[in-house]
Each structure stands twice: as structure tokens, then as C-alpha cells.
Design a protein around this motif. Structure first.
Motif, mmCIF file in Angstrom:
data_model
loop_
_atom_site.group_PDB
_atom_site.id
_atom_site.type_symbol
_atom_site.label_atom_id
_atom_site.label_comp_id
_atom_site.label_asym_id
_atom_site.label_seq_id
_atom_site.Cartn_x
_atom_site.Cartn_y
_atom_site.Cartn_z
ATOM 1 N N ARG A 37 75.565 30.808 -2.669
ATOM 2 C CA ARG A 37 75.249 30.345 -1.312
ATOM 3 C C ARG A 37 74.556 31.473 -0.538
ATOM 4 N NH1 ARG A 37 77.648 30.959 3.637
ATOM 5 N NH2 ARG A 37 77.330 29.278 5.171
ATOM 6 N N LYS A 38 73.499 31.104 0.189
ATOM 7 C CA LYS A 38 72.773 32.087 0.999
ATOM 8 C C LYS A 38 72.488 31.493 2.373
ATOM 9 C CE LYS A 38 70.515 34.313 -2.963
ATOM 10 N NZ LYS A 38 69.236 34.786 -3.539
ATOM 11 N N GLU A 39 72.793 32.259 3.414
ATOM 12 C CA GLU A 39 72.466 31.818 4.769
ATOM 13 C C GLU A 39 70.982 32.046 5.027
ATOM 14 O OE1 GLU A 39 75.006 33.303 7.819
ATOM 15 O OE2 GLU A 39 76.855 32.792 6.739
ATOM 16 N N THR A 40 70.347 31.085 5.689
ATOM 17 C CA THR A 40 68.900 31.123 5.876
ATOM 18 C C THR A 40 68.471 31.496 7.281
ATOM 19 O OG1 THR A 40 68.822 28.792 6.508
ATOM 20 C CG2 THR A 40 68.633 29.298 4.157
ATOM 21 N N GLY A 41 69.355 31.382 8.258
ATOM 22 C CA GLY A 41 68.941 31.474 9.638
ATOM 23 C C GLY A 41 68.439 30.121 10.116
ATOM 24 N N PRO A 42 68.242 29.938 11.422
ATOM 25 C CA PRO A 42 67.867 28.629 11.971
ATOM 26 C C PRO A 42 66.505 28.147 11.483
ATOM 27 C CG PRO A 42 68.641 30.112 13.697
ATOM 28 C CD PRO A 42 68.439 30.950 12.478
ATOM 29 N N PHE A 43 66.371 26.830 11.373
ATOM 30 C CA PHE A 43 65.087 26.187 11.080
ATOM 31 C C PHE A 43 65.092 24.814 11.729
ATOM 32 C CE2 PHE A 43 67.896 25.782 7.359
ATOM 33 C CZ PHE A 43 68.048 24.400 7.292
ATOM 34 N N SER A 44 63.899 24.258 11.970
ATOM 35 C CA SER A 44 63.789 22.948 12.621
ATOM 36 C C SER A 44 63.123 21.922 11.722
ATOM 37 C CB SER A 44 63.010 23.069 13.932
ATOM 38 O OG SER A 44 61.716 23.601 13.701
ATOM 39 N N PHE A 46 67.712 30.779 -9.284
ATOM 40 C CA PHE A 46 67.891 30.365 -7.891
ATOM 41 C C PHE A 46 66.525 30.009 -7.309
ATOM 42 C CE2 PHE A 46 68.749 30.504 -3.423
ATOM 43 C CZ PHE A 46 70.091 30.190 -3.304
ATOM 44 N N PRO A 47 66.378 28.831 -6.683
ATOM 45 C CA PRO A 47 65.073 28.433 -6.150
ATOM 46 C C PRO A 47 64.526 29.429 -5.133
ATOM 47 C CG PRO A 47 66.579 26.567 -6.204
ATOM 48 C CD PRO A 47 67.394 27.769 -6.524
ATOM 49 N N SER A 48 63.208 29.506 -5.054
ATOM 50 C CA SER A 48 62.554 30.350 -4.056
ATOM 51 C C SER A 48 62.646 29.666 -2.691
ATOM 52 C CB SER A 48 61.086 30.574 -4.418
ATOM 53 O OG SER A 48 60.969 31.207 -5.678
ATOM 54 N N TYR A 49 62.859 30.440 -1.638
ATOM 55 C CA TYR A 49 62.949 29.837 -0.307
ATOM 56 C C TYR A 49 62.513 30.834 0.755
ATOM 57 C CZ TYR A 49 67.144 32.543 0.844
ATOM 58 O OH TYR A 49 68.008 33.567 1.118
ATOM 59 N N GLU A 50 62.055 30.292 1.871
ATOM 60 C CA GLU A 50 61.717 31.088 3.044
ATOM 61 C C GLU A 50 61.685 30.166 4.253
ATOM 62 O OE1 GLU A 50 57.782 32.663 3.257
ATOM 63 O OE2 GLU A 50 56.852 30.911 2.313
ATOM 64 N N VAL A 51 61.875 30.746 5.436
ATOM 65 C CA VAL A 51 61.695 30.007 6.676
ATOM 66 C C VAL A 51 60.337 30.407 7.227
ATOM 67 C CG1 VAL A 51 62.548 29.572 9.003
ATOM 68 C CG2 VAL A 51 64.172 29.899 7.127
ATOM 69 N N THR A 83 60.154 26.184 9.506
ATOM 70 C CA THR A 83 60.434 25.203 8.452
ATOM 71 C C THR A 83 61.020 25.894 7.233
ATOM 72 O OG1 THR A 83 58.650 23.711 9.154
ATOM 73 C CG2 THR A 83 59.427 23.494 6.896
ATOM 74 N N LEU A 84 62.151 25.394 6.735
ATOM 75 C CA LEU A 84 62.728 25.901 5.497
ATOM 76 C C LEU A 84 61.938 25.341 4.330
ATOM 77 C CD1 LEU A 84 64.981 27.347 3.864
ATOM 78 C CD2 LEU A 84 66.243 25.177 3.932
ATOM 79 N N VAL A 85 61.297 26.217 3.573
ATOM 80 C CA VAL A 85 60.480 25.813 2.429
ATOM 81 C C VAL A 85 61.191 26.244 1.144
ATOM 82 C CG1 VAL A 85 58.249 26.009 1.287
ATOM 83 C CG2 VAL A 85 58.374 26.059 3.793
ATOM 84 N N VAL A 86 61.486 25.297 0.270
ATOM 85 C CA VAL A 86 62.185 25.571 -0.992
ATOM 86 C C VAL A 86 61.329 25.073 -2.144
ATOM 87 C CG1 VAL A 86 64.302 25.286 -2.327
ATOM 88 C CG2 VAL A 86 64.404 25.269 0.177
ATOM 89 N N THR A 87 61.059 25.954 -3.109
ATOM 90 C CA THR A 87 60.249 25.604 -4.277
ATOM 91 C C THR A 87 60.887 26.180 -5.538
ATOM 92 O OG1 THR A 87 58.862 27.561 -3.982
ATOM 93 C CG2 THR A 87 58.109 25.518 -2.951
ATOM 94 N N VAL A 147 71.208 21.865 0.840
ATOM 95 C CA VAL A 147 70.754 22.466 2.096
ATOM 96 C C VAL A 147 71.702 21.998 3.196
ATOM 97 C CG1 VAL A 147 68.920 22.567 3.815
ATOM 98 C CG2 VAL A 147 68.350 22.610 1.379
ATOM 99 N N THR A 148 72.252 22.944 3.939
ATOM 100 C CA THR A 148 73.236 22.634 4.974
ATOM 101 C C THR A 148 72.673 22.964 6.349
ATOM 102 O OG1 THR A 148 75.056 23.127 3.448
ATOM 103 C CG2 THR A 148 75.587 23.076 5.783
ATOM 104 N N VAL A 149 72.819 22.017 7.274
ATOM 105 C CA VAL A 149 72.462 22.248 8.673
ATOM 106 C C VAL A 149 73.748 22.135 9.499
ATOM 107 C CG1 VAL A 149 70.126 21.383 8.360
ATOM 108 C CG2 VAL A 149 71.927 19.811 9.079
ATOM 109 N N PRO A 150 73.834 22.829 10.648
ATOM 110 C CA PRO A 150 75.059 22.764 11.460
ATOM 111 C C PRO A 150 75.353 21.349 11.952
ATOM 112 C CG PRO A 150 73.661 24.611 12.139
ATOM 113 C CD PRO A 150 72.846 23.780 11.195
#
Length: 257
Positions: free
Chosen positions: A52-59, A89-94, A98-102, A116-119
Motif C-alpha cells: 500500500r502506498k499513499e498518493t496524496g490528494p487527487f481529483s 507494482f504498477p507505475s503511478y503519479e499524480v 489526476t492519479l495516473v496508473v499504468t 485505489v482508495t479515496v477518502p
């Protein structure tokens, strides 16, 4: 005769064992994973783990994976969790909120479950786009979540959506069922070449004008709006609601309730 039956039984068991060995050697051991009440069947190896990795906020969310199952759900913090081979582990960035996962750049691709978890307190996302070429997709926030645009597609997998509303929904699967529960969109377009469409709008069946097309399956639209079937290539319009819903199933049933 008895010896012949024993021989055939042993031969059958050896054949089954050989087939199982081939499948497990290639794909791993069968695995049933539960995420927020949803079940995902797949295969795992001894080295599989949950990271599990925290991503920070995204919309917004933009996911594009070839082999993995995908789940979008509500939780405590913005995060992604992958259960599978930890080295894949998939590549990801905000990027621009926008959270982009590839898929990672390696030749092997992730085949596990990406969540993917949102609050839970989050009320709205601008857009959710999920593509899994060979995996199941679940978009099921709790409580409900608003998304201006929801786009979901899988070549070979089932799609489940629930507790979500917005302006535009497009969902398609070449080989899989599409289930949508407690949803409400101004325009909806759902299609499956080989699978059923099962829809439960949160604002009731009569809120929609239905554009229907099918080939090999029954069609039942609740509240007495329509019940019957359609020949391949033919379509019809039913209902007089303010919202538009397009439903197409070439080889499957269409049920709205």
C-alpha cells in the motif's frame, strides 16, 4: 472389466493433474480476494504480497492496465494498494491533480488486484477512467460519489459499478457482464458483446428514455416500460424520462429494475 475401469480412472486423474500443473505453472495458484465486499478471482504465486502506498490528494483517476483487476473504493486516505508480485507494482503519479496508473515498463505485467482508495468524506471527482484489458473492474465508493464523467472498459472481464452519479457514463466489455447498482447519470451508454447488462438506477426506471439494441437475449425494463426481445441489428426507444440511457447486448440479457 474392473481392471479396465480402474485404468481409465487413473488415466483420467493423471490427465486432470497434468492440466492443473500446466495452469498453475503458468499462472500461479488460484486466489479469491475480497475488497470492500467485492470478490476477485485470480492466480497468485508464493511471492505475492500486498503493498500500500499513499498518493496524496487527487481529483481525477486514469487507470490503464493490461492484466490486473481494478477496484476503486472509499476508505480513510488517498492511496493505492497492489496485491500480487511485489516486483511488478504498477507505475503511478499524480499529474495535474489526476492519479495516473499504468503498467510498469518491464516485459511482465501485473496480474494481481489494484485498489485505489479515496477518502469517504470526498464528495466529487472530476473524472474516473478505468481500462483493464483482461481483468474485472469495480467502481464502488461508499457512501455515494459524484463524477462528472465515468468511463470503464474491459476486453475480457466483468464490470461492477455502484453508489455513483454524474453527467456521463460509458461502460463496455467485450466478454463480461456489466452490473450497475444505485447509479444516476444524465447520459449513460452501456454495452457488452457477450454478457448481461443489469442496471438498478437510484432515481428509478421511469427517469430514463431507453435506447435499446440486442441480438440474443431477453430485455426487461422495470415499471412496465418494456419487456421482450430484439432481433440482431434492430433497436427501439422505450420510456419518456428526462435522462438518456443506451443499452446494447449482442449476446446477453438486458435488465433494468
Amino acid at each position: 472389466m474392473k481392471k479396465r475401469r480402474v485404468f481409465l480412472l487413473v488415466l483420467t486423474l493423471l490427465t486432470i493433474a497434468a492440466v492443473c500443473y500446466g495452469i498453475f505453472s503458468r499462472f500461479g495458484l488460484p486466489s479469491l480476494t475480497v475488497s470492500d465486499g467485492d470478490f476477485f478471482f485470480g492466480y497468485h504465486s508464493e511471492g505475492d504480497k500486498s503493498i500500500r502506498k499513499e498518493t496524496g490528494p487527487f481529483s481525477g483517476i486514469d487507470i490503464n492496465l493490461k492484466e490486473a483487476d481494478v477496484c476503486v473504493r472509499s476508505g480513510e486516505k488517498y492511496s493505492i494498494t497492489y496485491r500480487g508480485d511485489g516486483s511488478l507494482f504498477p507505475s503511478y503519479e499524480v499529474d495535474k491533480k489526476t492519479l495516473v496508473v499504468t503498467d510498469p515498463s518491464s516485459a511482465k505485467k501485473p496480474k494481481g488486484l489494484l485498489t485505489v482508495t479515496v477518502p469517504k468524506k470526498l464528495a466529487r471527482l472530476s473524472e474516473i477512467s478505468v481500462k483493464a484489458e483482461n481483468g474485472d473492474i469495480t467502481v464502488a465508493p461508499s457512501p455515494s460519489l459524484s463524477a462528472d464523467k465515468l468511463t470503464v472498459s474491459s476486453d475480457n472481464g466483468d464490470i461492477v459499478m455502484r453508489n455513483i452519479l454524474g453527467a456521463s457514463l460509458v461502460a463496455s466489455s467485450d466478454n463480461g457482464d456489466i452490473t450497475a447498482e444505485r447509479i444516476s447519470f444524465e447520459t449513460s451508454d452501456l454495452s457488452s458483446e457477450n454478457g448481461d447488462l443489469i442496471i438498478s438506477p437510484s432515481d428509478g426506471c421511469s427517469a430514463y428514455r431507453y435506447h435499446l439494441s440486442g441480438g440474443n437475449g431477453d430485455i426487461r425494463i422495470g415499471d412496465g416500460i418494456y419487456q421482450g426481445s430484439l432481433d440482431s441489428g434492430n433497436g427501439l426507444i422505450a420510456g419518456d424520462g428526462a435522462k438518456d440511457m443506451t443499452l446494447e447486448a449482442d449476446n446477453g440479457d438486458i435488465i433494468v429494475k
